[in-house]
Design an enzyme around this catalytic site. Structure first.
Site, PDB file in Angstrom:
ATOM      1  N   TYR A   1      47.665 -67.894 -46.131  1.00  0.00           N
ATOM      2  CA  TYR A   1      47.075 -66.727 -46.796  1.00  0.00           C
ATOM      3  C   TYR A   1      46.540 -67.090 -48.180  1.00  0.00           C
ATOM      4  O   TYR A   1      46.615 -66.292 -49.100  1.00  0.00           O
ATOM      5  CB  TYR A   1      48.123 -65.597 -46.873  1.00  0.00           C
ATOM      6  CG  TYR A   1      48.435 -65.038 -45.494  1.00  0.00           C
ATOM      7  CD1 TYR A   1      47.659 -64.012 -44.961  1.00  0.00           C
ATOM      8  CD2 TYR A   1      49.463 -65.555 -44.722  1.00  0.00           C
ATOM      9  CE1 TYR A   1      47.909 -63.514 -43.690  1.00  0.00           C
ATOM     10  CE2 TYR A   1      49.728 -65.065 -43.447  1.00  0.00           C
ATOM     11  CZ  TYR A   1      48.945 -64.041 -42.938  1.00  0.00           C
ATOM     12  OH  TYR A   1      49.187 -63.545 -41.680  1.00  0.00           O
TER      13      TYR A   1
ATOM     14  N   ASP B   1      57.902 -58.291 -41.067  1.00  0.00           N
ATOM     15  CA  ASP B   1      56.861 -57.369 -41.512  1.00  0.00           C
ATOM     16  C   ASP B   1      56.308 -56.533 -40.346  1.00  0.00           C
ATOM     17  O   ASP B   1      55.122 -56.480 -40.112  1.00  0.00           O
ATOM     18  CB  ASP B   1      55.744 -58.223 -42.160  1.00  0.00           C
ATOM     19  CG  ASP B   1      54.591 -57.403 -42.697  1.00  0.00           C
ATOM     20  OD1 ASP B   1      54.841 -56.306 -43.216  1.00  0.00           O
ATOM     21  OD2 ASP B   1      53.439 -57.861 -42.577  1.00  0.00           O
TER      22      ASP B   1
ATOM     23  N   GLU C   1      47.705 -67.872 -38.128  1.00  0.00           N
ATOM     24  CA  GLU C   1      47.534 -66.609 -38.862  1.00  0.00           C
ATOM     25  C   GLU C   1      46.670 -66.872 -40.081  1.00  0.00           C
ATOM     26  O   GLU C   1      46.881 -67.848 -40.802  1.00  0.00           O
ATOM     27  CB  GLU C   1      48.883 -66.050 -39.361  1.00  0.00           C
ATOM     28  CG  GLU C   1      49.727 -65.392 -38.310  1.00  0.00           C
ATOM     29  CD  GLU C   1      51.005 -64.756 -38.880  1.00  0.00           C
ATOM     30  OE1 GLU C   1      51.026 -64.400 -40.087  1.00  0.00           O
ATOM     31  OE2 GLU C   1      51.969 -64.627 -38.121  1.00  0.00           O
TER      32      GLU C   1
ATOM     33  N   GLU D   1      57.452 -69.055 -38.768  1.00  0.00           N
ATOM     34  CA  GLU D   1      57.757 -69.068 -40.204  1.00  0.00           C
ATOM     35  C   GLU D   1      59.235 -69.011 -40.546  1.00  0.00           C
ATOM     36  O   GLU D   1      59.679 -68.066 -41.223  1.00  0.00           O
ATOM     37  CB  GLU D   1      57.056 -67.913 -40.910  1.00  0.00           C
ATOM     38  CG  GLU D   1      55.558 -67.977 -40.857  1.00  0.00           C
ATOM     39  CD  GLU D   1      54.896 -66.993 -41.810  1.00  0.00           C
ATOM     40  OE1 GLU D   1      55.598 -66.135 -42.379  1.00  0.00           O
ATOM     41  OE2 GLU D   1      53.687 -67.099 -41.985  1.00  0.00           O
TER      42      GLU D   1
HETATM   43  C1  GCB Z   1      53.061 -63.669 -42.004  1.00  0.00           C
HETATM   44  C2  GCB Z   1      53.925 -63.196 -40.894  1.00  0.00           C
HETATM   45  C3  GCB Z   1      53.469 -61.867 -40.332  1.00  0.00           C
HETATM   46  C4  GCB Z   1      53.045 -60.939 -41.466  1.00  0.00           C
HETATM   47  C5  GCB Z   1      51.887 -61.592 -42.208  1.00  0.00           C
HETATM   48  C6  GCB Z   1      51.388 -60.729 -43.374  1.00  0.00           C
HETATM   49  O1  GCB Z   1      53.030 -64.817 -42.354  1.00  0.00           O
HETATM   50  O2  GCB Z   1      54.070 -64.143 -39.858  1.00  0.00           O
HETATM   51  O3  GCB Z   1      54.520 -61.307 -39.607  1.00  0.00           O
HETATM   52  O4  GCB Z   1      52.706 -59.666 -41.019  1.00  0.00           O
HETATM   53  O5  GCB Z   1      52.304 -62.806 -42.720  1.00  0.00           O
HETATM   54  O6  GCB Z   1      50.465 -59.943 -43.187  1.00  0.00           O
HETATM   55  O7  GCB Z   1      51.945 -60.834 -44.465  1.00  0.00           O
END
Ligand code: GCB
Length: 621
Positions: free
Chosen positions: A471, A174, A507, A411
């Site tokens: 997330y 991403d 994250e 990941e």
């Molecule tokens: C993740 C990734 C990261 C993405 C992020 C997202 O888990 O490690 O590279 O940019 O999520 O914002 O979806």
């Protein structure tokens, strides 16, 4: 290859500037020998260092992935060329490069983000004449490279779970797939005999072990100098290149006092010095014990970000003013650390980290790796490249006191492929872990997992520090922050119960459009970002074994086109041009307050002078 340095015995020139570039989408350059003469045809001017994508967007380079030929000219004065060795050094080429000087191939390097260089002495024209430097940079990736694969022919691409078809340009990750000569290009002049590598290991008691690589020597002398250039100790040898010295009452390196020592290596031939190199290092220790990260024997809590090395126009190209700005913003907000997600950053960043006192988690470009077989042997070509990337990163960064951990993967199995949670996968990561430890046993190793297999994720078995990217409340159960808190808390508890290792939430974040508001927190608004961030922080800070909170992301960044992204990934606490969203002020308050309350538990808390308390008024909140 050592970072360029200038002194009485060596010097370097910056070859950066306006170069010529020519795209080669049909890979004709090699057979047509474009390296032999000045490039012809569809030539553009490009600023080097820099990615080609945004600079030359109007010329069709925006989404270009493939080969592009670069050329420039340089002259070596007579006084230097005589009896000297001349080298060309590249800070990085994303992702593969072949280099010619005056039509002669002098070498190549596969793998982006790390330096490489060559002795070009024998390819040079007589002193004073213009030498022609040609570099073919190829930004193509494959299933065996790091980062991995955009090859439609690969077996992985054809897996049904493959959402990658929805990205343009197609990537497994991403962030935008920039290409080019992204970092400094230097011409280096040394004596015939030279120092080629220095490894420094220290202990808190002041023991300093130094290993030197050199072409040849009659004698090597090592001096240790403090930050005022006062010699603390010295030794020499005419046979060994391993040295053990002591520094009395060492001044430890830490974020509040980033004291740097120098190891000065002098190389003698016939009793005369012919080369000298100063390697900066710090005396400090990071270790993991009983579910904690200890920094100089004190408990550490990481506050900060996952970042990207990315700016408008210059792309992933070197941007020194931008590097300062990012560190100063992190200082302003109270971050003591960051991760070089998802690839090694410019050496200049590591050097700033050393100087300004930041703690850096250094990551190889193993982002969202996918496997394609249950048979371990089939994964070997990828594993070999993965090991090579780790080795090159450790060789480059091992003497930086700012680097506190190697992040060996981010990941794996993001795309939920069929092959992963199996014996081959376990063995893959075990080998990587052991390989990394053998190269550097002084830093804890971090592996980062995504949510799918929770505490059972095989990648968690092979690390010293566990990183989890989560997330909840964004990609799953959107907007339900109570549920997110529960899910995160349960998972943290389950992971710690199983592994008893320190965990960082490496994250967590919510896409946020600056200037978008709502009285009831709603996804994409600034209020939601604040609510989301602080809900996560609350869960983490209630648990002793959580040793770090790294928000995703420091700043908004460019991604491939995808229905989930409006040009940028908007999870930045700062915008892409580094303006604060409202959560930034709240974090600044929180991270400062947190440090004050827990002073004795946060040894890396920046001391006075690090923040700028005067400007912290109500008006700024
Ligand atoms: C993740 C990734 C990261 C993405 C992020 C997202 O888990 O490690 O590279 O940019 O999520 O914002 O979806």
């Amino acid at each position: 290859m050592l970072y360029p340095q200038q002194n009485k015995y060596r010097l370097f020139f910056d070859l950066g500037g306006y170069w010529n570039i020519k795209a080669d989408p049909n890979n004709l350059g090699l057979s047509e020998q474009w390296f032999g003469n000045t490039l012809e045809g569809d030539i553009h001017t490009i600023a080097i260092p820099g990615s080609w994508n945004e600079q030359l967007e109007e010329q069709g380079f925006k989404n270009y992935i493939g080969q592009a030929w670069h050329e420039t000219w340089f002259t070596v004065p007579q006084v230097l060329q005589k009896n000297a060795k001349v080298w060309v050094r590249f800070g990085a080429a994303d992702h593969k490069a072949t280099v010619w000087v005056n039509g002669k191939e002098i070498g190549g390097h596969a793998g982006g983000y790390v330096p490489f260089g060559f002795d070009v002495t024998d390819a040079l024209l007589p002193a004073g004449e213009e030498n022609h430097l040609v570099v073919c940079v190829d930004s193509t990736l494959s299933m065996h490279t790091l980062p991995q694969d955009v090859d439609p022919e690969s077996p992985m691409y054809n897996t049904t779970a493959y959402q990658r078809r929805h990205l343009y340009p197609a990537t497994r990750f991403d962030f935008f797939p920039y290409g080019g000569l992204t970092r400094s290009v230097n011409l280096i002049v040394t004596s015939q005999e030279y120092v080629s590598g220095i490894t420094v290991n220290t202990s808190l008691q002041g023991e300093v072990d130094i290993q030197v690589q050199a072409s040849k020597f009659d004698k090597l002398r090592i001096q240790i100098l403090d930050a005022n250039d006062l010699i603390q100790n010295e030794t020499e040898s005419d046979s060994s290149n391993n040295f053990s010295l002591n520094v009395d009452d060492p001044i430890l390196w830490s974020p509040s006092n980033p004291h740097l020592y120098k190891a000065r290596v002098s190389l003698f031939i016939d009793d005369e010095i012919v080369d000298e190199y100063d390697e900066l290092f710090g005396i400090r220790e990071v270790r993991v014990e009983g579910g904690k990260i200890l920094f100089n024997n004190e408990e550490l809590f990481l506050t900060g970000f996952g970042k990207h090395e990315e700016f408008p126009i210059i792309g992933r190209g070197q941007f020194r003013a931008g590097y300062i700005k990012d560190h100063e913003l992190m200082r302003w907000i109270g971050a003591n650390s960051y991760r070089t997600s998802h690839y090694p950053y410019d050496e200049e960043m590591m050097r700033l980290g050393d100087k300004l006192g930041f703690l850096i988690i250094d990551e190889v470009p193993a982002v969202s790796l996918g496997f394609w077989s249950h048979d371990f042997d089939d994964l070997k070509p990828l594993l070999d490249n993965h090991k090579k990337a780790i080795k090159e990163l450790i060789e480059r960064d091992r003497n930086h006191p700012s680097v506190i951990s190697w992040s060996i993967t981010n990941e794996p199995n993001l795309w939920a492929e069929e092959y992963y949670q199996n014996e081959a996968g376990k063995r893959y990561f075990k080998e990587l872990y052991e390989f990394t430890k053998a190269l550097d046993s002084s830093r804890p190793i971090l592996s980062i997992s995504m949510a799918m297999f929770k505490e059972e994720d095989i990648v968690l078995e092979s690390c010293d520090i566990i990183g989890i990217n989560r997330y909840y409340g964004w990609y799953t159960n959107p907007a339900d922050l109570e549920r997110a808190a529960q899910d995160l808390g349960n998972e943290l508890d389950a992971i710690f119960a199983k592994y008893q290792r320190p965990i960082i939430v490496s994250e967590f974040g919510a896409d946020t459009v600056e200037g978008l508001h709502a009285t009831t927190a709603q996804m994409f608004t600034e209020e939601f970002q604040t609510a989301f961030t602080f809900k996560y922080l609350e869960v983490m800070e209630a648990r002793d074994f959580v040793c770090g909170a790294h928000i995703w992301n420091f700043a908004d960044f460019l991604t491939p086109q995808h229905f989930r992204r409006v040009v940028l990934n908007k999870k930045g606490v700062f915008t892409r041009d580094r303006l604060p969203k409202s959560v930034a002020f709240k974090l600044r308050d929180h991270w400062n307050t947190l440090d004050k309350i827990n002073d004795e538990h946060r040894p890396t808390r920046p001391k006075s002078g690090f923040f700028i308390p005067d400007i912290k008024s109500e008006a700024n909140n």
